[in-house]
Design an enzyme around this catalytic site. Structure first.
Site, PDB file in Angstrom:
ATOM      1  N   THR A  35       0.857  -1.192   0.000  1.00 39.09           N
ATOM      2  CA  THR A  35       0.000   0.000   0.000  1.00 39.09           C
ATOM      3  C   THR A  35       0.892   1.241   0.000  1.00 39.09           C
ATOM      4  OG1 THR A  35      -0.060   0.314   2.397  1.00 39.09           O
ATOM      5  CG2 THR A  35      -1.671  -1.246   1.447  1.00 39.09           C
ATOM      6  N   ALA A  79      -1.572  -4.136   8.483  1.00 48.69           N
ATOM      7  CA  ALA A  79      -2.721  -3.362   8.961  1.00 48.69           C
ATOM      8  C   ALA A  79      -2.712  -2.006   8.273  1.00 48.69           C
ATOM      9  CB  ALA A  79      -2.643  -3.149  10.472  1.00 48.69           C
ATOM     10  N   THR A 120      -1.853  -3.060  19.424  1.00 53.99           N
ATOM     11  CA  THR A 120      -1.475  -1.721  19.892  1.00 53.99           C
ATOM     12  C   THR A 120      -2.047  -1.435  21.273  1.00 53.99           C
ATOM     13  OG1 THR A 120      -1.870   0.623  19.446  1.00 53.99           O
ATOM     14  CG2 THR A 120      -3.483  -0.885  18.550  1.00 53.99           C
ATOM     15  N   ASP A 121      -1.412  -0.525  21.980  1.00 58.06           N
ATOM     16  CA  ASP A 121      -1.950  -0.102  23.286  1.00 58.06           C
ATOM     17  C   ASP A 121      -3.236   0.695  23.140  1.00 58.06           C
ATOM     18  OD1 ASP A 121      -0.827   2.239  22.235  1.00 58.06           O
ATOM     19  OD2 ASP A 121       0.413   2.674  23.997  1.00 58.06           O
ATOM     20  N   GLU A 122      -3.528   1.164  21.913  1.00 59.94           N
ATOM     21  CA  GLU A 122      -4.720   2.005  21.722  1.00 59.94           C
ATOM     22  C   GLU A 122      -6.009   1.243  21.961  1.00 59.94           C
ATOM     23  OE1 GLU A 122      -4.842   4.438  18.277  1.00 59.94           O
ATOM     24  OE2 GLU A 122      -2.694   4.785  18.302  1.00 59.94           O
ATOM     25  N   TYR A 147      -9.596   3.035  13.732  1.00 62.30           N
ATOM     26  CA  TYR A 147      -8.363   2.226  13.725  1.00 62.30           C
ATOM     27  C   TYR A 147      -8.274   1.362  14.970  1.00 62.30           C
ATOM     28  CZ  TYR A 147      -3.511   1.123  14.834  1.00 62.30           C
ATOM     29  OH  TYR A 147      -2.365   0.459  15.221  1.00 62.30           O
ATOM     30  N   LYS A 151      -8.489  -2.748  15.505  1.00 66.34           N
ATOM     31  CA  LYS A 151      -7.405  -3.525  16.125  1.00 66.34           C
ATOM     32  C   LYS A 151      -7.945  -4.286  17.349  1.00 66.34           C
ATOM     33  CE  LYS A 151      -3.586  -3.676  15.205  1.00 66.34           C
ATOM     34  NZ  LYS A 151      -2.783  -4.481  14.217  1.00 66.34           N
ATOM     35  N   PHE A 187       3.512  11.345  13.397  1.00 68.49           N
ATOM     36  CA  PHE A 187       3.892  12.556  14.129  1.00 68.49           C
ATOM     37  C   PHE A 187       5.387  12.884  14.048  1.00 68.49           C
ATOM     38  CE2 PHE A 187       4.994  14.442  18.388  1.00 68.49           C
ATOM     39  CZ  PHE A 187       4.497  15.703  18.121  1.00 68.49           C
TER      40      PHE A 187
HETATM   41  P1  NAD Z   1       2.705   0.679   8.361  1.00 67.81           P
HETATM   42  O1  NAD Z   1       1.485   1.377   7.914  1.00 67.81           O
HETATM   43  O2  NAD Z   1       4.013   1.363   8.285  1.00 67.81           O
HETATM   44  O3  NAD Z   1       2.868  -0.694   7.573  1.00 67.81           O
HETATM   45  C1  NAD Z   1       1.785  -1.547   7.319  1.00 67.81           C
HETATM   46  C2  NAD Z   1       2.200  -2.529   6.230  1.00 67.81           C
HETATM   47  O4  NAD Z   1       1.095  -3.423   6.012  1.00 67.81           O
HETATM   48  C3  NAD Z   1       2.511  -1.853   4.897  1.00 67.81           C
HETATM   49  O5  NAD Z   1       3.695  -2.399   4.344  1.00 67.81           O
HETATM   50  C4  NAD Z   1       1.301  -2.189   4.037  1.00 67.81           C
HETATM   51  O6  NAD Z   1       1.590  -2.285   2.642  1.00 67.81           O
HETATM   52  C5  NAD Z   1       0.886  -3.535   4.606  1.00 67.81           C
HETATM   53  N1  NAD Z   1      -0.535  -3.824   4.363  1.00 67.81           N
HETATM   54  C6  NAD Z   1      -1.580  -2.985   4.570  1.00 67.81           C
HETATM   55  N2  NAD Z   1      -2.727  -3.590   4.200  1.00 67.81           N
HETATM   56  C7  NAD Z   1      -2.379  -4.834   3.766  1.00 67.81           C
HETATM   57  C8  NAD Z   1      -3.120  -5.936   3.266  1.00 67.81           C
HETATM   58  N3  NAD Z   1      -4.458  -5.880   3.128  1.00 67.81           N
HETATM   59  N4  NAD Z   1      -2.455  -7.061   2.931  1.00 67.81           N
HETATM   60  C9  NAD Z   1      -1.108  -7.133   3.055  1.00 67.81           C
HETATM   61  N5  NAD Z   1      -0.358  -6.114   3.503  1.00 67.81           N
HETATM   62  C10 NAD Z   1      -0.992  -4.979   3.855  1.00 67.81           C
HETATM   63  O7  NAD Z   1       2.384   0.222   9.862  1.00 67.81           O
HETATM   64  P2  NAD Z   1       3.359   0.033  11.111  1.00 67.81           P
HETATM   65  O8  NAD Z   1       3.422   1.312  11.858  1.00 67.81           O
HETATM   66  O9  NAD Z   1       4.603  -0.657  10.675  1.00 67.81           O
HETATM   67  O10 NAD Z   1       2.458  -0.963  11.993  1.00 67.81           O
HETATM   68  C11 NAD Z   1       2.595  -2.383  11.830  1.00 67.81           C
HETATM   69  C12 NAD Z   1       1.716  -3.077  12.854  1.00 67.81           C
HETATM   70  O11 NAD Z   1       2.079  -2.667  14.165  1.00 67.81           O
HETATM   71  C13 NAD Z   1       0.216  -2.761  12.719  1.00 67.81           C
HETATM   72  O12 NAD Z   1      -0.507  -3.938  12.978  1.00 67.81           O
HETATM   73  C14 NAD Z   1      -0.029  -1.718  13.794  1.00 67.81           C
HETATM   74  O13 NAD Z   1      -1.367  -1.776  14.247  1.00 67.81           O
HETATM   75  C15 NAD Z   1       0.937  -2.188  14.864  1.00 67.81           C
HETATM   76  N6  NAD Z   1       1.414  -1.157  15.798  1.00 67.81           N
HETATM   77  C16 NAD Z   1       1.978  -0.008  15.332  1.00 67.81           C
HETATM   78  C17 NAD Z   1       2.486   0.930  16.219  1.00 67.81           C
HETATM   79  C18 NAD Z   1       3.123   2.196  15.748  1.00 67.81           C
HETATM   80  O14 NAD Z   1       3.501   3.034  16.575  1.00 67.81           O
HETATM   81  N7  NAD Z   1       3.333   2.415  14.464  1.00 67.81           N
HETATM   82  C19 NAD Z   1       2.381   0.691  17.593  1.00 67.81           C
HETATM   83  C20 NAD Z   1       1.793  -0.501  18.051  1.00 67.81           C
HETATM   84  C21 NAD Z   1       1.322  -1.419  17.123  1.00 67.81           C
HETATM   85  O1  TDX Z   2       0.830  16.182  12.688  1.00 65.93           O
HETATM   86  C1  TDX Z   2       0.552  15.651  13.760  1.00 65.93           C
HETATM   87  N1  TDX Z   2       0.461  16.427  14.882  1.00 65.93           N
HETATM   88  C2  TDX Z   2       0.165  15.910  16.108  1.00 65.93           C
HETATM   89  O2  TDX Z   2       0.090  16.644  17.093  1.00 65.93           O
HETATM   90  C3  TDX Z   2       0.316  14.230  13.869  1.00 65.93           C
HETATM   91  C4  TDX Z   2       0.393  13.348  12.657  1.00 65.93           C
HETATM   92  C5  TDX Z   2       0.032  13.711  15.118  1.00 65.93           C
HETATM   93  N2  TDX Z   2      -0.047  14.521  16.210  1.00 65.93           N
HETATM   94  C6  TDX Z   2      -0.292  13.932  17.535  1.00 65.93           C
HETATM   95  C7  TDX Z   2      -1.407  12.926  17.649  1.00 65.93           C
HETATM   96  C8  TDX Z   2      -0.901  12.023  18.748  1.00 65.93           C
HETATM   97  O3  TDX Z   2      -1.172  12.605  20.013  1.00 65.93           O
HETATM   98  O4  TDX Z   2       0.899  13.200  17.842  1.00 65.93           O
HETATM   99  C9  TDX Z   2       0.610  11.986  18.541  1.00 65.93           C
HETATM  100  C10 TDX Z   2       1.106  10.792  17.739  1.00 65.93           C
HETATM  101  O5  TDX Z   2       0.327  10.722  16.550  1.00 65.93           O
HETATM  102  P1  TDX Z   2       0.530   9.543  15.467  1.00 65.93           P
HETATM  103  O6  TDX Z   2       1.950   9.496  15.032  1.00 65.93           O
HETATM  104  O7  TDX Z   2      -0.522   9.693  14.443  1.00 65.93           O
HETATM  105  O8  TDX Z   2       0.319   8.236  16.376  1.00 65.93           O
HETATM  106  P2  TDX Z   2      -0.924   7.694  17.244  1.00 65.93           P
HETATM  107  O9  TDX Z   2      -2.225   8.213  16.758  1.00 65.93           O
HETATM  108  O10 TDX Z   2      -0.570   7.878  18.684  1.00 65.93           O
HETATM  109  O11 TDX Z   2      -0.850   6.120  16.851  1.00 65.93           O
HETATM  110  C11 TDX Z   2       0.422   5.451  16.723  1.00 65.93           C
HETATM  111  O12 TDX Z   2       0.706   4.667  17.858  1.00 65.93           O
HETATM  112  C12 TDX Z   2      -0.097   3.530  18.071  1.00 65.93           C
HETATM  113  C13 TDX Z   2       0.448   4.579  15.471  1.00 65.93           C
HETATM  114  O13 TDX Z   2       0.184   5.379  14.323  1.00 65.93           O
HETATM  115  C14 TDX Z   2      -0.527   3.440  15.595  1.00 65.93           C
HETATM  116  O14 TDX Z   2      -0.414   2.583  14.470  1.00 65.93           O
HETATM  117  C15 TDX Z   2      -0.198   2.656  16.838  1.00 65.93           C
HETATM  118  O15 TDX Z   2      -1.151   1.658  17.053  1.00 65.93           O
END
Ligand code: NAD
Ligand code: TDX
Length: 331
Positions: A35, A79, A120-122, A147, A151, A187
């Site tokens: 994606t 995801a 996720t913790d969310e 979202y 999850k 962020f």
């Molecule tokens: P990301 O958006 O960077 O990556 C998601 C990946 O999944 C991408 O490579 C995308 O192409 C792939 N994908 C999406 N839909 C798909 C589908 N239908 N089939 C196959 N592949 C698909 O996300 P991330 O931040 O790396 O998060 C990965 C996992 O960790 C997620 O499950 C998210 O909920 C979880 N998570 C993320 C965070 C965070 O802070 N980013 C924190 C806790 C948990």
């Molecule tokens: O431009 C911004 N300004 C801002 O103040 C953006 C993009 C976010 N924010 C705030 C929102 C949140 O309080 O910053 C914090 C972090 O935002 P995000 O990076 O969008 O993360 P969050 O919504 O906390 O979710 C992330 O952590 C849990 C990941 O995107 C999720 O995939 C994961 O599950």
């Protein structure tokens, strides 16, 4: 060990693939739909005899069945991951996060494949700023956004498949990840690349919302620990005691890049914006002996800022469209 990593071309999934390849005797297949959030470049340099990429959808049941049959374990990262996107277009979050997880579970059930589900913790909702409690494995589910609700639903499906069908699954719920290869919609990369671009960071609402930051490499080591030693049916919370409010994070970025501390804009708040997340990872630490290798958030953030400075050719193609979409929403 043959491991199928769904979403392995994303931010955290690709970090985990690099971590796995650092282990002996592991062969990895990445299943990723590629994606907008994916990056093939994040997998560059990995040994081609040990890592292969299958471009496809986790909601494609025959494909996931075929892949599950040839692997010892599935680690399910795939995801839709961005809260803001789930507020403008929730459909893909239901399809990938719920239906996709259902397909992974059915494949694990049919083929007896070990599964680790990434969450996720969310799912626990949010905490007051002065609440002395942090999230534990016993905290009731109370998700706020499409979202996090999707999850949360996926976690419930995993538990049901463990209890009803004996699927050999574990779950981890991790806090906010940071590090290289994170999409500029999120962020920390958004604000770093704004400053590098001569723009002011854009902070939602009052900027007092707190997130509990963990380096993606520490998330990867936790997942590998749970995959090897975790008890089937158990959930483990993953966090590195990295609570900071958004204004504190922006101040660190501005300071590192030599800009005044007040050089940011407060913009429209996110609908339903969770106030605070905080993880108590005692279970993972005490039962499985896991420890974060990067507990110093300031040092990890500084390395991450330098990484974005050095990798402009990677993020540049996504920056203008990402900012244009935020601007429409007054963010
Ligand atoms: P990301 O958006 O960077 O990556 C998601 C990946 O999944 C991408 O490579 C995308 O192409 C792939 N994908 C999406 N839909 C798909 C589908 N239908 N089939 C196959 N592949 C698909 O996300 P991330 O931040 O790396 O998060 C990965 C996992 O960790 C997620 O499950 C998210 O909920 C979880 N998570 C993320 C965070 C965070 O802070 N980013 C924190 C806790 C948990
Ligand atoms: O431009 C911004 N300004 C801002 O103040 C953006 C993009 C976010 N924010 C705030 C929102 C949140 O309080 O910053 C914090 C972090 O935002 P995000 O990076 O969008 O993360 P969050 O919504 O906390 O979710 C992330 O952590 C849990 C990941 O995107 C999720 O995939 C994961 O599950």
């Amino acid at each position: 060990m043959r491991v199928l990593v769904t979403g392995g071309a994303g931010f955290i999934g690709s970090n985990f693939v690099h971590h796995l390849v650092g282990q002996q005797d592991v062969v990895v297949t990445v299943l990723d739909k590629l994606t907008y959030a994916a990056s093939r470049a994040s997998l560059d340099g990995l040994p081609t005899d040990r890592v292969s990429l299958v471009v496809g959808d986790v909601a494609d049941q025959p494909l996931v069945d075929r892949l599950a049959a040839g692997h010892d374990a599935i680690v399910h990262f795939a995801a839709e991951s961005h809260n803001d996107n789930s507020l403008t277009e929730p459909g893909p979050f239901i399809q990938t996060n719920l239906v996709g997880t259902f397909c992974v579970l059915e494949a694990a059930r049919r083929h007896g494949t070990r599964l680790h589900h990434i969450s996720t913790d969310e799912v626990y909702g949010d905490l007051e700023l002065d609440d002395p409690q942090r999230f534990t494995e016993a905290t009731p589910y109370n998700p706020s956004s499409p979202y996090s609700a999707a999850k949360a639903g996926s976690d419930h499906l995993v538990r049901a498949w463990v209890r009803s069908f004996g699927v050999k699954a574990t779950i981890s719920n991790c806090s906010n990840n940071y590090g290289p290869w994170q999409h500029v919609e999120k962020f920390i990369p958004r604000q770093i690349t704004n400053v590098l671009d001569g723009r002011r960071p854009k902070v939602y609402g009052t900027g007092t919302n707190v997130r509990d930051w963990i380096h993606a490499e520490d998330h990867s080591s936790a997942v590998w620990t749970i995959l090897q030693q975790g008890r089937i049916g158990e959930t483990y919370l993953v966090g590195a005691d990295g609570e900071h409010n958004n204004l504190e994070v922006v101040a660190l970025i501005l300071e590192h890049l030599g800009r005044p501390a007040d050089d940011y804009d407060l913009v429209a708040d996110r609908a339903g914006h969770d106030l605070r997340y905080a993880i108590d990872s005692t279970k993972l630490r005490d039962e499985l002996g896991w420890r974060p290798a990067h507990p110093d958030f300031g040092a990890g953030l500084a390395r991450t800022i330098e990484w974005y400075r050095d990798h402009e050719s990677w993020w540049r193609p996504h920056k203008a469209a990402t900012e244009a979409a935020y601007e429409v929403k007054g963010q």
